[in-house]
Scaffold this active site. Structure first.
Site, short mmCIF file in Angstrom:
data_model
loop_
_atom_site.label_atom_id
_atom_site.label_comp_id
_atom_site.label_asym_id
_atom_site.label_seq_id
_atom_site.Cartn_x
_atom_site.Cartn_y
_atom_site.Cartn_z
N SER A 122 4.16 71.31 -29.40
CA SER A 122 3.95 71.56 -27.98
C SER A 122 2.48 71.35 -27.61
CB SER A 122 4.45 72.97 -27.62
OG SER A 122 4.48 73.18 -26.24
N ASP A 143 15.14 68.62 -23.75
CA ASP A 143 14.05 69.59 -23.79
C ASP A 143 13.65 69.89 -22.35
OD1 ASP A 143 11.60 70.93 -23.93
OD2 ASP A 143 10.81 69.68 -25.54
N HIS A 191 12.96 73.18 -26.82
CA HIS A 191 11.53 72.88 -26.99
C HIS A 191 10.99 73.36 -28.35
CE1 HIS A 191 7.65 71.74 -25.40
NE2 HIS A 191 7.13 72.93 -25.65
#
Length: 270
Positions: free
Chosen positions: A95, A217, A246
């Site tokens: 991320s 996602d 995610h």
């Protein structure tokens, strides 16, 4: 124990000639890599750490000015590598840490042999020529919800981001680490992440970039991976997995761990 080591809860496991650094994303801590670590420690020296602001770090160390941009986190990564005299590493960033790794690699390309990313995005906001997945109004509502009732927001946000079964262990795990963050720090961090625009930096990346992405996602549409690949200054490869959410390394480890290991072990074929 050095200041950097203590502040970031740095752990070094395993042994090997090559070092793999595992960097977590927003709302988690180093425990998000628990399914991957056992597969690495026989081959690699593995460095785990917590980003400042994670619930496992001391909130007194969180400097709102330093962390008003992602550069502050990138300098932390460089400081960790320097403190442990790591001359080069394979950096695995989830991320926001994917972009933190990219920033660090622009400043110090010598420290990175390659960057492997999971659920990476250089920009979350849509504009006229770019689809990041979010309109400004949606983000303002999200920030307001964080401000108004953090615990309630965590309960709603975790299932959306992780995806899958509401009662899953992965959702419970993400809810726990998310709720461990101090609310004012969480608000500051999430605003900086969602409002940042790092697209202009991509051409300056010179380190090979492995882009791993879930098919579905909520935070990162699939087109973002293609955008990354097309705009990076370095060679890159994209792999879309048949996973949802995610945090696939937490929610679908059986699918994700073999993919991550392949990208860590093997370079991009020229």
């Amino acid at each position: 124990m050095g200041i950097v080591e203590e502040a970031h809860n740095v752990k070094i496991l395993g042994s090997g000639e090559q070092t793999v650094v595992l960097a977590h994303g927003f709302g988690t801590d180093q425990s998000v890599w628990k399914h991957l670590v056992p597969h690495l420690i026989d081959e690699y020296r593995v460095v785990l750490f917590d980003n400042m602001g994670a619930g496992t770090t001391n909130p007194d160390y969180f400097d709102f000015d330093r962390y008003s941009t992602l550069e502050g986190y990138a300098y932390d990564v460089i400081a960790i590598l320097e403190e442990f005299q790591i001359r080069s590493c394979i950096f695995v960033g989830h991320s926001v840490s994917a972009m933190i790794g990219a920033i660090a690699s622009i400043a110090r390309p010598d420290l990175f042999t390659k960057i492997v990313t999971v659920s990476a995005s250089p920009r979350y906001l849509n504009d006229s020529e770019y689809y990041g997945g979010f309109e400004r109004e949606e983000l303002d509502q999200l920030f307001e919800a964080v401000k108004t009732n953090y615990k309630s927001w965590c309960s709603g946000f975790a299932p959306l981001v992780v995806g899958g079964d509401m009662d899953s262990v992965a959702i419970q795990e993400f809810s726990r680490t998310l709720f461990n963050m101090r609310p004012d720090i969480a608000l500051s961090v999430i605003q900086i992440i969602f409002l940042s625009d790092l697209r202009h930096l991509l051409p300056h990346v010179s380190v090979p970039f492995h882009i791993i992405q879930s098919m579905k996602d909520l935070a990162v549409p699939m087109v973002v991976s293609e955008y990354l690949s097309q705009n990076l200054g370095s060679e890159s490869i994209v792999e879309v997995m048949s996973t949802e959410g995610h945090l696939p390394q937490l929610s679908s480890p059986d699918v994700v761990i073999p993919v991550l290991l392949r990208h860590i072990r093997h370079d991009i074929a020229v």
